[in-house]
Design a protein around this motif. Structure first.
Motif, PDB file in Angstrom:
ATOM      1  N   SER A 160      11.918   5.657   9.421  1.00 52.41           N
ATOM      2  CA  SER A 160      11.372   7.015   9.496  1.00 52.41           C
ATOM      3  C   SER A 160      11.351   7.673   8.124  1.00 52.41           C
ATOM      4  CB  SER A 160      12.176   7.862  10.480  1.00 52.41           C
ATOM      5  OG  SER A 160      12.039   7.381  11.787  1.00 52.41           O
ATOM      6  N   ILE A 161      12.419   7.481   7.361  1.00 51.24           N
ATOM      7  CA  ILE A 161      12.461   8.044   6.005  1.00 51.24           C
ATOM      8  C   ILE A 161      11.400   7.392   5.134  1.00 51.24           C
ATOM      9  CG2 ILE A 161      13.828   8.219   3.879  1.00 51.24           C
ATOM     10  CD1 ILE A 161      16.297   8.565   5.730  1.00 51.24           C
ATOM     11  N   VAL A 162      11.342   6.075   5.152  1.00 50.98           N
ATOM     12  CA  VAL A 162      10.362   5.354   4.326  1.00 50.98           C
ATOM     13  C   VAL A 162       8.943   5.761   4.718  1.00 50.98           C
ATOM     14  CG1 VAL A 162       9.413   3.065   3.798  1.00 50.98           C
ATOM     15  CG2 VAL A 162      11.894   3.422   3.815  1.00 50.98           C
ATOM     16  N   THR A 163       8.673   5.809   6.003  1.00 50.25           N
ATOM     17  CA  THR A 163       7.337   6.184   6.471  1.00 50.25           C
ATOM     18  C   THR A 163       7.006   7.619   6.073  1.00 50.25           C
ATOM     19  OG1 THR A 163       7.453   4.645   8.320  1.00 50.25           O
ATOM     20  CG2 THR A 163       5.883   6.444   8.523  1.00 50.25           C
ATOM     21  N   GLY A 164       7.954   8.524   6.241  1.00 50.15           N
ATOM     22  CA  GLY A 164       7.733   9.914   5.855  1.00 50.15           C
ATOM     23  C   GLY A 164       7.407  10.057   4.382  1.00 50.15           C
ATOM     24  N   VAL A 165       8.116   9.318   3.541  1.00 49.09           N
ATOM     25  CA  VAL A 165       7.863   9.362   2.100  1.00 49.09           C
ATOM     26  C   VAL A 165       6.509   8.738   1.787  1.00 49.09           C
ATOM     27  CG1 VAL A 165       8.622   8.465  -0.149  1.00 49.09           C
ATOM     28  CG2 VAL A 165      10.291   9.440   1.447  1.00 49.09           C
ATOM     29  N   GLN A 166       6.228   7.572   2.364  1.00 48.61           N
ATOM     30  CA  GLN A 166       4.958   6.903   2.094  1.00 48.61           C
ATOM     31  C   GLN A 166       3.763   7.758   2.508  1.00 48.61           C
ATOM     32  OE1 GLN A 166       5.575   3.161   4.134  1.00 48.61           O
ATOM     33  NE2 GLN A 166       6.286   2.158   2.265  1.00 48.61           N
ATOM     34  N   HIS A 167       3.883   8.468   3.604  1.00 51.98           N
ATOM     35  CA  HIS A 167       2.785   9.311   4.088  1.00 51.98           C
ATOM     36  C   HIS A 167       2.843  10.730   3.535  1.00 51.98           C
ATOM     37  CE1 HIS A 167       0.785   6.755   7.176  1.00 51.98           C
ATOM     38  NE2 HIS A 167       1.912   6.086   7.022  1.00 51.98           N
ATOM     39  N   GLN A 168       3.866  11.028   2.747  1.00 53.05           N
ATOM     40  CA  GLN A 168       4.052  12.356   2.168  1.00 53.05           C
ATOM     41  C   GLN A 168       3.970  13.442   3.242  1.00 53.05           C
ATOM     42  OE1 GLN A 168       1.300  12.769  -1.107  1.00 53.05           O
ATOM     43  NE2 GLN A 168       2.072  10.951  -2.126  1.00 53.05           N
ATOM     44  N   LEU A 169       4.733  13.236   4.318  1.00 58.44           N
ATOM     45  CA  LEU A 169       4.700  14.161   5.440  1.00 58.44           C
ATOM     46  C   LEU A 169       5.338  15.495   5.065  1.00 58.44           C
ATOM     47  CD1 LEU A 169       5.691  11.796   8.406  1.00 58.44           C
ATOM     48  CD2 LEU A 169       3.394  12.397   7.581  1.00 58.44           C
ATOM     49  N   ASP A 170       4.654  16.561   5.424  1.00 55.67           N
ATOM     50  CA  ASP A 170       5.221  17.887   5.233  1.00 55.67           C
ATOM     51  C   ASP A 170       6.182  18.177   6.391  1.00 55.67           C
ATOM     52  OD1 ASP A 170       3.588  18.410   7.430  1.00 55.67           O
ATOM     53  OD2 ASP A 170       2.206  19.703   6.333  1.00 55.67           O
ATOM     54  N   HIS A 171       6.730  19.391   6.411  1.00 50.51           N
ATOM     55  CA  HIS A 171       7.726  19.741   7.428  1.00 50.51           C
ATOM     56  C   HIS A 171       7.153  19.594   8.845  1.00 50.51           C
ATOM     57  CE1 HIS A 171      11.136  21.641   9.349  1.00 50.51           C
ATOM     58  NE2 HIS A 171      10.303  22.463   9.950  1.00 50.51           N
ATOM     59  N   LEU A 172       5.944  20.085   9.058  1.00 50.52           N
ATOM     60  CA  LEU A 172       5.329  20.018  10.376  1.00 50.52           C
ATOM     61  C   LEU A 172       5.180  18.575  10.848  1.00 50.52           C
ATOM     62  CD1 LEU A 172       3.805  21.234  12.802  1.00 50.52           C
ATOM     63  CD2 LEU A 172       1.720  21.133  11.388  1.00 50.52           C
ATOM     64  N   HIS A 173       4.676  17.716   9.975  1.00 50.67           N
ATOM     65  CA  HIS A 173       4.433  16.326  10.351  1.00 50.67           C
ATOM     66  C   HIS A 173       5.735  15.523  10.452  1.00 50.67           C
ATOM     67  CE1 HIS A 173       0.484  17.785   9.261  1.00 50.67           C
ATOM     68  NE2 HIS A 173       0.006  16.854  10.067  1.00 50.67           N
ATOM     69  N   THR A 174       6.738  15.913   9.679  1.00 51.54           N
ATOM     70  CA  THR A 174       8.063  15.295   9.815  1.00 51.54           C
ATOM     71  C   THR A 174       8.675  15.671  11.158  1.00 51.54           C
ATOM     72  OG1 THR A 174       8.398  15.295   7.418  1.00 51.54           O
ATOM     73  CG2 THR A 174      10.370  15.121   8.794  1.00 51.54           C
ATOM     74  N   GLN A 175       8.508  16.928  11.558  1.00 52.04           N
ATOM     75  CA  GLN A 175       8.976  17.370  12.864  1.00 52.04           C
ATOM     76  C   GLN A 175       8.276  16.570  13.969  1.00 52.04           C
ATOM     77  OE1 GLN A 175       8.194  21.536  13.553  1.00 52.04           O
ATOM     78  NE2 GLN A 175       9.049  21.491  15.610  1.00 52.04           N
ATOM     79  N   ALA A 176       6.975  16.344  13.823  1.00 43.24           N
ATOM     80  CA  ALA A 176       6.228  15.564  14.813  1.00 43.24           C
ATOM     81  C   ALA A 176       6.711  14.112  14.838  1.00 43.24           C
ATOM     82  CB  ALA A 176       4.737  15.622  14.518  1.00 43.24           C
ATOM     83  N   LEU A 177       6.978  13.531  13.669  1.00 43.81           N
ATOM     84  CA  LEU A 177       7.494  12.165  13.618  1.00 43.81           C
ATOM     85  C   LEU A 177       8.837  12.080  14.339  1.00 43.81           C
ATOM     86  CD1 LEU A 177       7.216   9.236  12.565  1.00 43.81           C
ATOM     87  CD2 LEU A 177       8.403   9.989  10.483  1.00 43.81           C
ATOM     88  N   THR A 178       9.695  13.048  14.104  1.00 42.01           N
ATOM     89  CA  THR A 178      10.997  13.075  14.774  1.00 42.01           C
ATOM     90  C   THR A 178      10.817  13.134  16.292  1.00 42.01           C
ATOM     91  OG1 THR A 178      12.005  14.140  12.859  1.00 42.01           O
ATOM     92  CG2 THR A 178      13.178  14.341  14.961  1.00 42.01           C
TER      93      THR A 178
END
Length: 186
Positions: A160-178
């Motif tokens: 999840s961390i690696v994917t979030g960094v690779q996709h440069q997820l903002d807070h909203l999209h990180t919340q959705a990933l979670t």
């Protein structure tokens, strides 16, 4: 700044786990699954753009039922747990709604950031269908990892961390990933 902090945190976690960033995809059992989840979340931006300013609701129980019924049927065909599969896809739907609601709020508060074009929702459904097929195959191939609690937790956190960094997820999209990966380790 957030991107740099995210990259540093991902690097630290990978180092602690003894995984080089170059081999992270091969080493982390849930890496491809979280990658596909992130792609599905990003399609949610287009869904939001297609619905914003129209009478199309964010919640579409009839469409959701179709998606979940198809996921259940596909899971049975693939020999994976249909109940777990439905829970997983319900999480995907809820994650998409997180994105849509967040973007609607952003665009309502800042009309200058609102989309100027309206993507075709039917084209996005084709992309969702493709991602669904790939996600189902990843669920099947990660069954062992997902049912090994400690390994699953570590793999999920790392991927999840690696994917979030690779996709440069903002807070909203990180919340959705979670939200989207909340029940992977069951």
């Amino acid at each position: 700044m957030k991107r740099i902090v995210g990259m540093v945190l991902a690097g630290v976690l990978l180092a602690v786990l003894g995984v080089s960033s170059a081999s992270a995809e091969r080493q982390v059992g849930l890496g491809q699954l979280t990658e596909l989840v992130a792609q599905r979340i990003e399609v949610g931006d287009l869904v939001a753009a297609s619905k914003f300013g129209t009478d199309k609701p964010i919640d579409d129980p009839a469409r959701e039922k179709v998606v979940l019924d198809q996921a259940r049927a596909s899971a049975i065909q693939l020999g994976i747990d249909p109940d777990e599969t439905v829970i997983f896809f319900r999480d995907q739907i809820e994650a998409s709604k997180v994105v849509q609601r967040g973007l609607f709020a952003r665009w309502t508060a800042h009309p200058d950031q609102a989309p100027t074009t309206r993507p075709d929702l039917n084209e996005m459904r084709l992309k969702f269908d493709q991602l669904t097929t790939e996600l189902l195959h990843q669920l099947r191939s990660t069954t062992y990892v997902r049912h090994t609690p400690i390994r699953c937790a570590v793999d999920l956190t790392t991927s999840s961390i690696v994917t979030g960094v690779q996709h440069q997820l903002d807070h909203l999209h990180t919340q959705a990933l979670t939200e989207a990966v909340a029940d992977i380790c069951s």
